[in-house]
Design a protein around this motif. Structure first.
Motif, short mmCIF file in Angstrom:
data_model
loop_
_atom_site.label_atom_id
_atom_site.label_comp_id
_atom_site.label_asym_id
_atom_site.label_seq_id
_atom_site.Cartn_x
_atom_site.Cartn_y
_atom_site.Cartn_z
N LEU A 77 7.64 -1.56 49.87
CA LEU A 77 7.13 0.01 51.11
C LEU A 77 8.20 -0.79 51.37
CD1 LEU A 77 5.56 2.15 51.58
CD2 LEU A 77 4.73 1.03 52.52
N GLN A 78 9.36 -0.42 52.33
CA GLN A 78 9.80 -0.70 53.59
C GLN A 78 9.00 -0.13 54.48
OE1 GLN A 78 14.46 -0.35 53.45
NE2 GLN A 78 14.00 1.58 52.04
N GLU A 79 8.82 -0.76 56.09
CA GLU A 79 8.00 0.19 56.80
C GLU A 79 9.12 -0.04 57.89
OE1 GLU A 79 3.81 0.27 56.01
OE2 GLU A 79 4.01 -0.89 57.12
N PHE A 80 8.97 0.74 59.21
CA PHE A 80 9.32 0.40 60.79
C PHE A 80 8.15 0.74 61.88
CE2 PHE A 80 11.73 2.44 64.13
CZ PHE A 80 12.53 1.50 65.28
N ILE A 81 7.76 -0.46 62.55
CA ILE A 81 6.77 0.02 63.21
C ILE A 81 7.02 -0.35 64.79
CG2 ILE A 81 4.51 -1.29 64.22
CD1 ILE A 81 5.29 -3.23 61.10
N VAL A 82 6.84 0.50 65.83
CA VAL A 82 6.70 1.23 66.88
C VAL A 82 5.66 1.68 67.51
CG1 VAL A 82 7.84 2.53 68.64
CG2 VAL A 82 8.63 2.53 66.43
N TYR A 140 11.84 -3.51 61.73
CA TYR A 140 12.37 -2.85 60.38
C TYR A 140 11.46 -4.32 59.39
CZ TYR A 140 14.35 -2.78 55.83
OH TYR A 140 14.61 -1.77 55.15
N VAL A 141 10.69 -3.54 58.63
CA VAL A 141 10.06 -4.72 57.86
C VAL A 141 10.31 -4.08 56.23
CG1 VAL A 141 7.98 -5.18 56.72
CG2 VAL A 141 8.34 -4.98 59.44
N PRO A 142 11.07 -4.64 56.03
CA PRO A 142 11.57 -4.51 54.45
C PRO A 142 10.56 -5.10 53.28
CG PRO A 142 12.35 -6.76 55.11
CD PRO A 142 11.82 -6.33 55.93
N LYS A 143 10.34 -4.48 52.05
CA LYS A 143 9.55 -4.88 51.04
C LYS A 143 8.97 -6.49 51.17
CE LYS A 143 12.41 -5.17 47.40
NZ LYS A 143 12.96 -4.06 46.30
N LEU A 144 8.07 -7.23 50.04
CA LEU A 144 7.78 -8.44 49.95
C LEU A 144 7.72 -9.69 50.75
CD1 LEU A 144 9.37 -8.91 47.06
CD2 LEU A 144 6.88 -8.51 47.00
N ALA A 147 0.42 1.99 67.90
CA ALA A 147 0.76 1.55 66.24
C ALA A 147 0.90 2.46 65.74
CB ALA A 147 0.61 -0.12 65.44
N LEU A 148 2.68 3.56 65.91
CA LEU A 148 2.98 4.09 64.94
C LEU A 148 4.16 3.24 63.54
CD1 LEU A 148 3.76 7.32 64.68
CD2 LEU A 148 5.85 6.80 65.42
N ILE A 149 3.66 4.10 62.48
CA ILE A 149 4.70 3.44 60.87
C ILE A 149 5.22 4.28 60.69
CG2 ILE A 149 4.44 1.84 59.50
CD1 ILE A 149 1.65 0.29 60.93
N LEU A 150 6.77 4.50 60.08
CA LEU A 150 7.09 4.75 59.80
C LEU A 150 7.28 4.58 57.99
CD1 LEU A 150 9.64 6.32 61.93
CD2 LEU A 150 8.14 6.91 61.23
N ALA A 151 6.96 5.12 56.39
CA ALA A 151 7.34 4.49 55.81
C ALA A 151 8.06 5.16 54.71
CB ALA A 151 5.45 3.87 55.54
N ASP A 152 8.76 4.93 54.35
CA ASP A 152 9.61 5.42 52.85
C ASP A 152 9.29 5.17 51.21
OD1 ASP A 152 9.51 2.84 51.42
OD2 ASP A 152 11.58 2.64 51.08
#
Ligand code: TYD
Length: 134
Positions: free
Chosen positions: A55-60, A89-93, A107-112
């Motif tokens: 999973l990749q995420e974006f945290i605001v 932006y937080v990549p996987k691993l 905290a809003l988190i968008l995930a792929d």
């Protein structure tokens, strides 16, 4: 190799109030499959304490402030988020923890990807050995 980084978002300043937005595959480098948010965190509590296999995420920080602490198996990086017009932006691993939540922070988190417990690594030793090929 993907790396964690801050992404500035569009910001429309207006005397009626400000507006920012995020478009998938534009401001953030992935398609949004899921959105979740963390709120009402009691003082001193931490969230996260895991990594994702894919999973990749974006945290605001939509409101208030908190710190995202990332570990790639070698070094530790700390990002303080406290404005709604940029995010991390937080990549996987990446081992990730979120801490130092201010009162009423959001905290809003968008995930792929959809929620998938099998994508979690919850054991830090397992995470570190996987990063070192062990
Ligand atoms: P968890 O990922 O452990 O939270 P955090 O990483 O912020 O500490 O998730 C907490 C609980 O919420 C866990 O039981 C799984 C559930 N959950 C979902 O059902 N869907 C989701 O999208 C997320 C993020 C969590």
């Amino acid at each position: 190799m993907e790396y964690p980084h801050i992404i500035q978002l569009p910001k429309f300043l207006d005397n009626r109030g400000n507006l920012s937005f995020i478009e998938e595959n534009n401001h953030i480098p992935f398609k949004i499959e899921r959105t979740y948010w963390i709120y009402d965190v009691p003082g001193g509590e931490r969230r996260g304490g895991h990594a994702y296999l894919n999973l990749q995420e974006f945290i605001v920080a939509l409101s208030g402030s908190f710190d995202v602490v990332l570990r790639d198996g070698k070094k530790e990086m700390r990002f303080s988020l406290n404005r709604s017009y940029y995010g991390l932006y937080v990549p996987k691993l990446m081992w990730r923890e979120i801490e130092n939540f201010s009162t009423n922070s959001l905290a809003l988190i968008l995930a792929d990807g959809k929620y998938d417990e099998t994508d979690y690594i919850r054991d830090i030793d397992q995470f570190i050995s996987s990063k070192h090929g062990g």
